[in-house]
Motif scaffolding. Structure first.
Motif, mmCIF file in Angstrom:
data_model
loop_
_atom_site.group_PDB
_atom_site.id
_atom_site.type_symbol
_atom_site.label_atom_id
_atom_site.label_comp_id
_atom_site.label_asym_id
_atom_site.label_seq_id
_atom_site.Cartn_x
_atom_site.Cartn_y
_atom_site.Cartn_z
ATOM 1 N N THR A 115 103.974 50.019 -51.827
ATOM 2 C CA THR A 115 102.592 50.224 -51.400
ATOM 3 C C THR A 115 101.701 50.255 -52.637
ATOM 4 N N PRO A 116 100.789 49.297 -52.794
ATOM 5 C CA PRO A 116 99.889 49.317 -53.951
ATOM 6 C C PRO A 116 98.968 50.535 -53.917
ATOM 7 N N ASP A 117 98.631 51.046 -55.093
ATOM 8 C CA ASP A 117 97.717 52.172 -55.215
ATOM 9 C C ASP A 117 97.089 52.108 -56.603
ATOM 10 N N VAL A 118 96.011 52.859 -56.801
ATOM 11 C CA VAL A 118 95.385 52.952 -58.119
ATOM 12 C C VAL A 118 95.863 54.235 -58.775
ATOM 13 N N ASP A 166 92.039 47.392 -50.043
ATOM 14 C CA ASP A 166 91.959 46.932 -48.655
ATOM 15 C C ASP A 166 93.201 46.093 -48.387
ATOM 16 N N MET A 167 94.112 46.615 -47.537
ATOM 17 C CA MET A 167 95.398 45.952 -47.324
ATOM 18 C C MET A 167 95.592 45.632 -45.851
ATOM 19 N N GLY A 168 96.198 44.487 -45.596
ATOM 20 C CA GLY A 168 96.450 44.082 -44.228
ATOM 21 C C GLY A 168 97.246 42.800 -44.182
ATOM 22 N N GLY A 176 93.053 43.316 -51.009
ATOM 23 C CA GLY A 176 91.770 43.420 -51.688
ATOM 24 C C GLY A 176 91.703 44.652 -52.562
ATOM 25 N N ALA A 177 90.986 44.545 -53.675
ATOM 26 C CA ALA A 177 90.794 45.669 -54.588
ATOM 27 C C ALA A 177 89.328 45.732 -54.977
ATOM 28 N N CYS A 178 88.801 46.943 -55.049
ATOM 29 C CA CYS A 178 87.416 47.149 -55.471
ATOM 30 C C CYS A 178 87.407 47.502 -56.955
ATOM 31 N N LEU A 179 86.543 46.825 -57.713
ATOM 32 C CA LEU A 179 86.408 47.078 -59.141
ATOM 33 C C LEU A 179 84.958 47.406 -59.453
ATOM 34 N N GLN A 180 84.731 47.837 -60.681
ATOM 35 C CA GLN A 180 83.380 48.196 -61.102
ATOM 36 C C GLN A 180 83.238 47.936 -62.594
ATOM 37 N N PRO A 181 81.998 47.764 -63.084
ATOM 38 C CA PRO A 181 81.819 47.623 -64.534
ATOM 39 C C PRO A 181 82.362 48.854 -65.251
#
Length: 699
Positions: free
Chosen positions: A612-615, A685-687, A692-697
């Motif tokens: 399971t991917p995680d940060v 976001d997994m399905g 999908g992964a959310c990133l930021q500057p």
């Protein structure tokens, strides 16, 4: 199993560095392997941030200016299409205006074509424009009527400025990036340009003067010069770079009097036909140097323009890959040693033994081996301790033997970077007295890689589709692989998004699986062979399957565990865990006897690896909750895998233990480097069919 998982992880999350050229004609991908969308604010913060410019753009520009192609790009003709006005006495013109001479009241003294402008009166021109006696300009002085008639030069027509030779180098320590203004200085160590000029004269009543000119004007630097260039970089603007300027460092002249004297010696005069040779010779030695000094500003401006415009266009070209064209596909032919071209299981297995040979050469030459050398990493080699000590680094002979063994085990080696590294050992092994060993043992390995590249082919490139916010769309960049993409149907999850996410990246798992299929068929997913499993006749030889197909070695030895892949691995969404499974089915697995002829195993094994991917807490992407399971296809068990074998329980426990060691319950993925301008925000976001992964500057 470990290498298959690692290959999967790297194929998804590593970056691809490429150069833009035409490739893969006729392919227009609709499906996308990767899609990245960013808000306009995030895009500006990311691509105009000092960190991004310093860590990405500045090194890229520095590399461009150091490349041999940069200098060779100068060697061409630069046309000066518009004629240039012959210089007039500007100081006298301004003095007359200041003194109130009515003739000069409405005259623009800075008119660049002052002496050829028909709106300026002849009386004004007579005072400030250069004039020559008519008798000096014609062969037959009888044509000059009256005899004291004067000819006035008005325009200079230049031949193209041809750069015939140039040598440039960066002035070390002058590179800087302040805000988004880039500045660097260049040594012009050597430069030779050739041109020619013709002077046009205003006709008089009795004579239409022929143009008088000079050809074969060779201007060659008599000592090095320095120039500095600066530009404002804005990756969000259509121009990319603006406010480009060139300045001569220390204010020195490019064309000195000594250079002018040298130029006049080789120049040829045209338009003075009929004059005796001794008169022409006198003109060249006495008059031409003075006349050429009138041309100095123009020649210097032309040289400055050549240096400036070529450098500007070269930097602009180098920055284009950082800003794909909005709304159109761009084909990218990945470099032969880029990650996507190097993607292959055998390449990963053999690389560490090239590292070992590198260390062996350093040890032989008594060169210090850096402490962070790959040779000293833990759990890399199946010999020595957990990590090798300096004493355990083998001799060159033994390192080559181990490398050759790997080439026999892992046949499908296509890595261009490994081939280049092996070629780079030639000189060092020669210095170590090992030329014969290089020619007899290393050179054949290099040939094997080249042959594999031809036989199997490399990943041929990627296709980019960029949109920088045109038509009110969110700025986005998507990547497709023309070798595997769907040319008719777009990715089914192309509209997925996360609310208020500054930068979101989505991977199409169907495309990932097609990539695995492609690698399975080509052999890049195999240690040897490729494609579907097929038994031969007889089906077994000494207990080992007599087969062809995509062979995977689980252990680094000939009699170690090996299996043929029963199709490519597949990546699937696991609805129960909310993570993903890698399904890996095999045929014809076999392991030779280990002790006293015992311990052989055989059968078709099926593996299911779940993560399971995680940060993670350190803001990197991790795989958590790892589980692995394996089964034997009923009826295929042989030797110690059979239930009735007294070794069955021990063998199964050993396989479980090895899987647990290779695939821990949590693993940190190769992440974004510290210099990256972005970082993971935390949301995923997994399905089924997407990730999908959310990133930021980066803050």
């Amino acid at each position: 199993m470990k290498v298959v998982l690692i290959l999967f992880l790297y194929s998804i999350f590593n970056s691809v560095f490429a150069q833009q050229v035409d490739c893969i004609p006729g392919v227009n991908c609709q499906s996308r392997l990767l899609r990245v969308e960013a808000s306009t604010t995030s895009l500006n913060e990311t691509f105009d941030s000092p960190d991004f410019l310093n860590n990405t753009i500045a090194p890229a520009v520095d590399g461009l200016l150091r490349s041999p192609s940069f200098m060779s790009n100068f060697l061409r003709d630069y046309p000066i299409e518009e004629p240039i006005g012959f210089p007039h006495n500007l100081a006298l013109c301004e003095a007359e205006k200041e003194q109130g001479d009515p003739k000069f009241a409405n005259v623009d003294c800075h008119n660049p074509k002052f002496c050829s402008d028909p709106e300026i009166s002849a009386d004004v021109k007579a005072e400030v424009c250069t004039r020559f006696p008519c008798t000096f300009l014609v062969a037959d002085i009888a044509d000059c009527r009256p005899s004291d008639a004067m000819g006035m030069p008005t325009l200079m027509h230049y031949e193209p400025v041809a750069v015939k030779d140039i040598d440039l180098s960066i002035v070390e320590g002058t590179q800087s990036l302040s805000g988004n203004v880039l500045r660097t200085c260049l040594n012009v160590n050597r430069m030779r340009v050739e041109t020619g000029v013709q002077i046009e004269f205003e006709p008089i009543e009795s004579v239409d003067f022929d143009n008088i000119g000079l050809t074969n004007l060779v201007v060659e630097l008599n000592s090095p010069r320095q120039i500095c260039v600066s530009a404002t970089i804005d990756l969000n603007s259509p121009e990319l770079i603006t406010d480009f300027t060139v300045e001569r460092r220390n204010g020195e002249e490019f064309v000195s009097n000594a250079m002018i004297n040298q130029t006049s010696e080789g120049a040829e005069v045209i338009g003075l036909e009929g004059y005796p040779d001794d008169v022409i010779a006198t003109l060249q030695t006495m008059v031409l140097p003075t006349l050429l000094r009138h041309f100095r500003p123009t020649i210097e401006a032309a040289i400055e323009d050549v240096l400036g415009t070529t450098t500007e266009s070269w930097i602009q070209l180098g920055l284009e890959p950082f800003r794909p064209a909005s709304g159109s596909s761009v084909d990218i032919d990945t470099a032969s040693n880029s990650f996507i071209s190097e993607l292959g299981i055998s390449n990963m297995m053999v690389g560490k033994y090239v590292d070992l040979l590198d260390c062996a050469i350093m040890k032989e030459q008594e060169v210090r081996i850096p402490g962070d050398s790959p040779c000293f990493k833990e759990d890399v080699y199946p010999f020595g301790g957990d990590s090798l000590s300096y004493r355990e680094i083998p001799s060159i002979r033994r390192a080559i033997e181990r490398l050759s063994e790997q080439f026999e085990l892992y046949e499908n080696i296509t890595s261009e970077s490994l081939r280049e590294r092996l070629e780079g050992f030639r000189e060092r092994m020669q210095e170590a007295g090992e030329s014969r060993r290089y020619n007899s043992q290393i050179a054949p390995l290099i040939s094997q890689i080249s042959n594999n590249q031809t036989r199997m082919g490399l990943q041929s490139g990627i296709q980019l589709l960029g949109n920088l916010g045109a038509d009110n769309l969110t700025p986005s960049l998507s990547v497709a692989a023309p070798d595997i993409c769907d040319e008719l149907n777009p990715s089914p999850h192309s509209n997925r998004s996360m609310n208020n996410c500054p930068i979101q990246a989505y991977i199409d798992l169907d495309e990932v699986n097609r990539l695995f299929d492609n690698m399975f068929e080509s052999g890049r997913l195999c240690h040897s062979g490729r494609g579907e499993f097929q038994l031969g006749n007889p089906p077994l030889r000494r207990g080992r399957p007599n087969a062809t197909g995509c062979l995977m070695r689980m252990e680094e030895k000939e009699d170690g565990m090996s299996c043929y892949l029963d199709g490519a691995p597949q990546l699937e969404y696991n609805s129960q865990t909310g993570g993903y499974n890698i399904i890996l089915n095999t045929r014809g697995c076999y392991r030779g006897a280990q002790i006293l002829g015992l311990g052989r195993i055989g059968g078709d094994l099926n593996f299911s690896i779940s993560y399971t991917p995680d940060v993670c807490s350190n803001n990197q992407l991790c795989l958590t909750d790892g589980e692995n399971d394996w089964t034997v296809t009923p009826g295929t068990e042989r030797f110690a895998l059979r239930d009735r074998s007294i070794l069955s329980g021990m063998v199964r426990r050993t396989i479980n233990k090895q899987l647990s060691e290779m695939l821990p319950s949590e693993r940190e993925l190769p992440g974004l480097p510290n210099m990256s301008p972005i970082e993971f925000e935390g949301r995923l976001d997994m399905g089924p069919g997407y990730f999908g992964a959310c990133l930021q500057p980066r803050s």
